[in-house]
Design an enzyme around this catalytic site. Structure first.
Site, PDB file in Angstrom:
ATOM      1  N   ASN A 140      38.800  29.831  43.703  1.00  0.00           N
ATOM      2  CA  ASN A 140      39.141  30.622  44.463  1.00  0.00           C
ATOM      3  C   ASN A 140      39.069  30.380  45.596  1.00  0.00           C
ATOM      4  OD1 ASN A 140      42.047  32.021  43.168  1.00  0.00           O
ATOM      5  ND2 ASN A 140      39.608  32.536  41.163  1.00  0.00           N
ATOM      6  N   HIS A 193      42.795  40.020  40.026  1.00  0.00           N
ATOM      7  CA  HIS A 193      42.158  39.832  38.835  1.00  0.00           C
ATOM      8  C   HIS A 193      43.073  38.962  38.154  1.00  0.00           C
ATOM      9  CE1 HIS A 193      39.935  42.392  36.115  1.00  0.00           C
ATOM     10  NE2 HIS A 193      40.868  42.894  35.359  1.00  0.00           N
TER      11      HIS A 193
HETATM   12  C1  GRF Z   1      38.908  34.497  38.709  1.00  0.00           C
HETATM   13  O1  GRF Z   1      39.317  34.734  37.379  1.00  0.00           O
HETATM   14  C2  GRF Z   1      39.336  35.947  39.198  1.00  0.00           C
HETATM   15  O2  GRF Z   1      40.636  36.553  39.008  1.00  0.00           O
HETATM   16  C3  GRF Z   1      37.600  36.997  38.605  1.00  0.00           C
HETATM   17  O3  GRF Z   1      37.382  36.032  38.709  1.00  0.00           O
HETATM   18  C4  GRF Z   1      37.123  34.309  38.653  1.00  0.00           C
HETATM   19  C5  GRF Z   1      36.842  34.022  39.712  1.00  0.00           C
HETATM   20  O4  GRF Z   1      36.560  32.049  39.506  1.00  0.00           O
HETATM   21  N1  GRF Z   1      37.606  37.771  39.941  1.00  0.00           N
HETATM   22  P1  GRF Z   1      36.556  31.616  40.925  1.00  0.00           P
HETATM   23  O5  GRF Z   1      35.150  32.087  40.849  1.00  0.00           O
HETATM   24  O6  GRF Z   1      37.050  31.381  41.930  1.00  0.00           O
HETATM   25  O7  GRF Z   1      36.221  29.896  40.339  1.00  0.00           O
END
Ligand code: GRF
Length: 190
Positions: free
Chosen positions: A13, A103
């Site tokens: 992300n 989330h």
């Molecule tokens: C995501 O699924 C988010 O919803 C949760 O943690 C995960 C982070 O994934 N809070 P990344 O590290 O961004 O791949």
């Protein structure tokens, strides 16, 4: 307007957010912070020449070092992109309605402490849900109870594994999180 991203894990992300705001006319990702010195997200930040800051529990909860680091970069908004620790109250008070979290479920379902990552998708499979999704919300004093900024669902097929659900949910996150962040900043920045 400056953003700091807090992340604990792979940072997919965070990657999408740094890509989205790369060369943005008025919003920049200025700092990536993590509670894990070996978190892959730190390498992703380095690829974007974004400075990083790693802290441990003692630093985060018993000193003002993280707040000082944020202030030194004149951070206006904080994005939690897979950050697994509770945000300390003083930090919430310094950034009212300016801390945005994602989330991987349709809150209030499958929220609360300990419900993160694969645990969420396993619970969704266990409950034989026909849909799940993502919730992007503000952080306030009550864990996972801040105002919702955005929510979108995806179908859960009867034979979907938690891994398959994680793939669908990550796809929704990558598509929507950067834009929701931008919209909230443009709407609320002074
Ligand atoms: C995501 O699924 C988010 O919803 C949760 O943690 C995960 C982070 O994934 N809070 P990344 O590290 O961004 O791949």
């Amino acid at each position: 307007t400056s953003i700091a991203i807090f992340a604990s894990g792979s940072g997919s992300n965070a990657q999408k957010i740094m890509e989205y705001f790369d060369n943005h006319p008025s919003i920049q990702v200025k700092l990536v912070l993590s509670n894990k010195e070996d978190a892959p997200v730190l390498l992703r930040a380095a690829n974007f020449m974004v400075p990083t800051y790693v802290f441990d529990r003692k630093t985060f909860y018993e000193t003002t070092k993280v707040e000082e680091e944020l202030a030194s970069y004149k951070i206006d908004y904080i994005v939690l992109a897979g950050f697994l620790w509770l945000i300390p109250l003083p930090l919430i008070h310094t950034y009212p309605n300016k801390i945005i979290n994602i989330h991987p479920a349709l809150l209030p379902k499958y929220g609360g402490k300990g419900m993160y990552g694969m645990k969420v998708h396993e619970a969704v499979v266990q409950a034989k849900e026909t849909e799940t999704g993502i919730t992007i919300h503000l952080i306030n004093e009550e864990y996972d109870k801040g105002a919702h900024l955005f929510q979108i669902s995806c179908v859960v097929e009867a034979n979907d594994t938690p891994e398959r659900i994680a793939e669908k949910v990550h796809a929704l996150e990558h598509t929507h999180f950067p834009k929701v962040i931008e919209e909230w900043i443009l709407k609320t920045r002074s």
